[in-house]
Write a protein that holds these residues in place. Structure first.
Motif, PDB file in Angstrom:
ATOM      1  N   GLY A 106       0.775  -1.229   0.000  1.00  0.00           N
ATOM      2  CA  GLY A 106       0.000   0.000   0.000  1.00  0.00           C
ATOM      3  C   GLY A 106       0.808   1.280   0.000  1.00  0.00           C
ATOM      4  N   LEU A 107       2.102   1.193  -0.259  1.00  0.00           N
ATOM      5  CA  LEU A 107       2.941   2.384  -0.274  1.00  0.00           C
ATOM      6  C   LEU A 107       3.095   2.873  -1.710  1.00  0.00           C
ATOM      7  CD1 LEU A 107       5.702   1.131   2.177  1.00  0.00           C
ATOM      8  CD2 LEU A 107       3.668   2.483   2.710  1.00  0.00           C
ATOM      9  N   ASP A 108       2.981   4.171  -1.885  1.00  0.00           N
ATOM     10  CA  ASP A 108       3.080   4.772  -3.213  1.00  0.00           C
ATOM     11  C   ASP A 108       4.526   5.184  -3.446  1.00  0.00           C
ATOM     12  OD1 ASP A 108       2.501   5.922  -5.657  1.00  0.00           O
ATOM     13  OD2 ASP A 108       1.802   7.808  -4.765  1.00  0.00           O
ATOM     14  N   VAL A 109       5.276   4.338  -4.172  1.00  0.00           N
ATOM     15  CA  VAL A 109       6.701   4.602  -4.357  1.00  0.00           C
ATOM     16  C   VAL A 109       7.184   3.947  -5.649  1.00  0.00           C
ATOM     17  CG1 VAL A 109       7.484   2.573  -3.054  1.00  0.00           C
ATOM     18  CG2 VAL A 109       8.916   4.615  -3.114  1.00  0.00           C
ATOM     19  N   THR A 110       8.205   4.549  -6.236  1.00  0.00           N
ATOM     20  CA  THR A 110       8.826   3.988  -7.434  1.00  0.00           C
ATOM     21  C   THR A 110      10.261   3.558  -7.104  1.00  0.00           C
ATOM     22  OG1 THR A 110       9.766   6.077  -8.178  1.00  0.00           O
ATOM     23  CG2 THR A 110       7.495   5.585  -8.886  1.00  0.00           C
ATOM     24  N   ALA A 111      10.851   2.810  -8.015  1.00  0.00           N
ATOM     25  CA  ALA A 111      12.250   2.410  -7.850  1.00  0.00           C
ATOM     26  C   ALA A 111      13.139   3.644  -7.778  1.00  0.00           C
ATOM     27  CB  ALA A 111      12.673   1.505  -9.000  1.00  0.00           C
ATOM     28  N   GLU A 112      12.845   4.634  -8.585  1.00  0.00           N
ATOM     29  CA  GLU A 112      13.641   5.866  -8.578  1.00  0.00           C
ATOM     30  C   GLU A 112      13.530   6.583  -7.232  1.00  0.00           C
ATOM     31  OE1 GLU A 112      16.499   8.210  -9.878  1.00  0.00           O
ATOM     32  OE2 GLU A 112      15.738   6.521 -10.997  1.00  0.00           O
ATOM     33  N   ASP A 113      12.332   6.599  -6.640  1.00  0.00           N
ATOM     34  CA  ASP A 113      12.155   7.199  -5.311  1.00  0.00           C
ATOM     35  C   ASP A 113      13.061   6.506  -4.289  1.00  0.00           C
ATOM     36  OD1 ASP A 113      10.095   8.851  -6.289  1.00  0.00           O
ATOM     37  OD2 ASP A 113       8.532   7.424  -5.680  1.00  0.00           O
ATOM     38  N   LEU A 114      13.057   5.167  -4.311  1.00  0.00           N
ATOM     39  CA  LEU A 114      13.840   4.397  -3.338  1.00  0.00           C
ATOM     40  C   LEU A 114      15.333   4.613  -3.534  1.00  0.00           C
ATOM     41  CD1 LEU A 114      11.927   0.992  -3.231  1.00  0.00           C
ATOM     42  CD2 LEU A 114      11.730   2.952  -1.673  1.00  0.00           C
ATOM     43  N   ARG A 115      15.758   4.709  -4.767  1.00  0.00           N
ATOM     44  CA  ARG A 115      17.179   4.868  -5.087  1.00  0.00           C
ATOM     45  C   ARG A 115      17.766   6.097  -4.381  1.00  0.00           C
ATOM     46  NH1 ARG A 115      16.589   4.269 -10.076  1.00  0.00           N
ATOM     47  NH2 ARG A 115      17.307   2.141 -10.267  1.00  0.00           N
ATOM     48  N   GLY A 116      16.982   7.128  -4.182  1.00  0.00           N
ATOM     49  CA  GLY A 116      17.486   8.365  -3.585  1.00  0.00           C
ATOM     50  C   GLY A 116      17.388   8.432  -2.070  1.00  0.00           C
ATOM     51  N   LEU A 117      16.870   7.384  -1.437  1.00  0.00           N
ATOM     52  CA  LEU A 117      16.680   7.415   0.021  1.00  0.00           C
ATOM     53  C   LEU A 117      17.901   6.908   0.776  1.00  0.00           C
ATOM     54  CD1 LEU A 117      13.045   5.991   0.266  1.00  0.00           C
ATOM     55  CD2 LEU A 117      13.778   8.381   0.477  1.00  0.00           C
TER      56      LEU A 117
END
Length: 134
Positions: A106-117
């Motif tokens: 249920g989390l709204d996230v993309t691979a690109e979002d995760l890459r920057g965390l």
């Protein structure tokens, strides 16, 4: 799940089972979590792990106490979660797979979002106590 923003990722490391009598072997479990803005951790997966064993041929009884450091266990954790062959996958971390797991929760996230965390390895209290002498 309530909406929220992911602010980091964590690879958690725990000892698998009780301390074995054999001090030369330890098994660990590895899980990855999304860390939410409100501090919650959302489990993405928990099926990985590793075992470390000390070996020696010249010790009476053949048992050598296992000596590991925070750095060595951290590297084992990263080895457990990183792709075996980054040349074939083109990703240094399985961001797409982690994003799929997060979306399934249920989390709204993309691979690109995760890459920057921020990404960190954390140990449970029992692993920290086991590593304390090192």
């Amino acid at each position: 799940m309530e909406p929220g923003r992911i602010v980091g990722l964590v690879a958690g490391c725990d000892l698998r089972g009780a301390y074995p009598e054999d001090a030369s072997t330890r098994s660990f479990t590895v899980s990855e979590f999304a860390v939410m803005e409100d501090g919650r951790r959302v489990l993405l997966h928990a099926e990985r792990g590793f075992t470390v064993t000390a070996r020696s041929t010249g010790v009476p009884g053949g048992v050598v106490p296992l000596v590991e450091t925070r750095d060595s266990i951290t590297q084992y954790v990263l080895n457990a979660v990183l792709p075996d062959d980054t040349e074939e996958s083109a990703e240094e971390h399985p961001w797409s797979w982690l994003a799929e797991l997060a979306r399934a929760r249920g989390l709204d996230v993309t691979a690109e979002d995760l890459r920057g965390l921020p990404y960190q390895v954390v140990f449970t209290d029992i692993v920290t106590r086991w590593l304390a002498p090192t």
